[in-house]
Design an enzyme around this catalytic site. Structure first.
Site, PDB file in Angstrom:
ATOM      1  N   GLU A 146       0.829  -1.203   0.000  1.00 57.37           N
ATOM      2  CA  GLU A 146       0.000   0.000   0.000  1.00 57.37           C
ATOM      3  C   GLU A 146       0.867   1.258   0.000  1.00 57.37           C
ATOM      4  OE1 GLU A 146      -3.033  -0.121  -0.567  1.00 57.37           O
ATOM      5  OE2 GLU A 146      -3.601  -2.186  -0.054  1.00 57.37           O
ATOM      6  N   ARG A 152     -17.881  -0.466   5.898  1.00 54.73           N
ATOM      7  CA  ARG A 152     -18.981  -1.135   5.191  1.00 54.73           C
ATOM      8  C   ARG A 152     -19.694  -2.125   6.088  1.00 54.73           C
ATOM      9  NH1 ARG A 152     -18.984  -5.991   2.776  1.00 54.73           N
ATOM     10  NH2 ARG A 152     -16.718  -6.163   3.052  1.00 54.73           N
ATOM     11  N   CYS A 187      -8.059  -1.921   8.296  1.00 55.95           N
ATOM     12  CA  CYS A 187      -6.718  -1.960   7.701  1.00 55.95           C
ATOM     13  C   CYS A 187      -6.185  -0.548   7.464  1.00 55.95           C
ATOM     14  CB  CYS A 187      -6.732  -2.752   6.399  1.00 55.95           C
ATOM     15  SG  CYS A 187      -6.866  -4.543   6.620  1.00 55.95           S
ATOM     16  N   HIS A 202      -1.459  -5.821   1.963  1.00 55.41           N
ATOM     17  CA  HIS A 202      -2.638  -6.682   1.901  1.00 55.41           C
ATOM     18  C   HIS A 202      -2.279  -8.001   1.224  1.00 55.41           C
ATOM     19  CE1 HIS A 202      -5.700  -3.347   2.622  1.00 55.41           C
ATOM     20  NE2 HIS A 202      -6.138  -4.348   3.354  1.00 55.41           N
TER      21      HIS A 202
END
Length: 212
Positions: A80, A90, A143, A165
């Site tokens: 990342e 979510r 995360c 990830h």
């Protein structure tokens, strides 16, 4: 001997395992690039994950921190680039919290960049046959919350730090038809390469643009 802090999350979202923790704990105690790996499991909970991380940083005093998280649906090791100052969940975390459009750190900068040499790491991984890419988003769940908090905690320190990830493990993919997965042995071998590069290499500029 220098320490490498590698973090993984507890299972979440109905999963029985989390590949990030399976990977981190398998690396615990290994020596990579002359540094000892210390693995720490973090709760998949907003706020609590950062408190546990802060405790680990004070205890381990690492020269490199690699936080790892599960990304079901991704097919490679995704390094990342950027963490943003937004929690926008979510689904609820493991404590039932579901923040919407809230800052990770009130008053903090809009974003932090990784301080890991992610393009050099991706290039080294690909050279050894491992699937890897630079990712431009860590999402807005725990995360990203952890990644932003990590960079904020270390903003005045010399330690290199960032987030990676990883896909499901094969035993998880059986519950998600069509989802990509990577075996733990492959993830282990690849992460050893990534950690060694994180310790020893400077960043590179990829010819022709991004390593995506």
């Amino acid at each position: 001997m220098n320490n490498l802090l590698v973090t993984g999350f507890e299972p979440f979202g109905g999963e029985a395992i989390n590949p990030s923790w399976e990977l981190a704990r398998a690396l615990n105690g290994e020596v990579v690039g002359g540094a000892r790996v210390v693995a720490v499991q973090l709760p998949c909970v907003f706020g609590a994950a950062l408190r546990r991380l802060d405790e680990a940083l004070a205890r381990v005093k690492p020269s490199v921190v690699l936080a790892i998280g599960q990304a079901g649906g991704r097919c490679d090791l995704s390094l990342e680039r950027i963490a943003i100052n937004v929690d926008d969940a979510r689904i609820p975390d493991n404590a039932g919290a579901q923040p919407i459009d809230e800052p990770v750190v009130p008053g903090g900068p809009a974003a932090y960049f990784t301080t890991l040499p992610i393009k050099a790491m991706v290039a080294a991984l690909r050279a050894r046959g491992f699937p890897a890419s630079v990712s431009q988003t860590a999402g807005t769940f725990v995360c990203n919350h952890l990644f932003y908090g990590l960079q904020h905690l270390l903003k005045d320190h010399r330690a290199r730090s960032g987030f990676m990830h990883i896909p499901y493990l094969p035993e998880q993919a059986a519950r998600h038809p069509g989802a990509p997965s990577l075996p733990l042995d492959t993830l282990l071998a690849a992460t050893r390469v990534a950690l060694e590069v994180a310790l020893t290499s400077e960043e590179i500029r990829a010819g022709g643009g991004q390593l995506d």
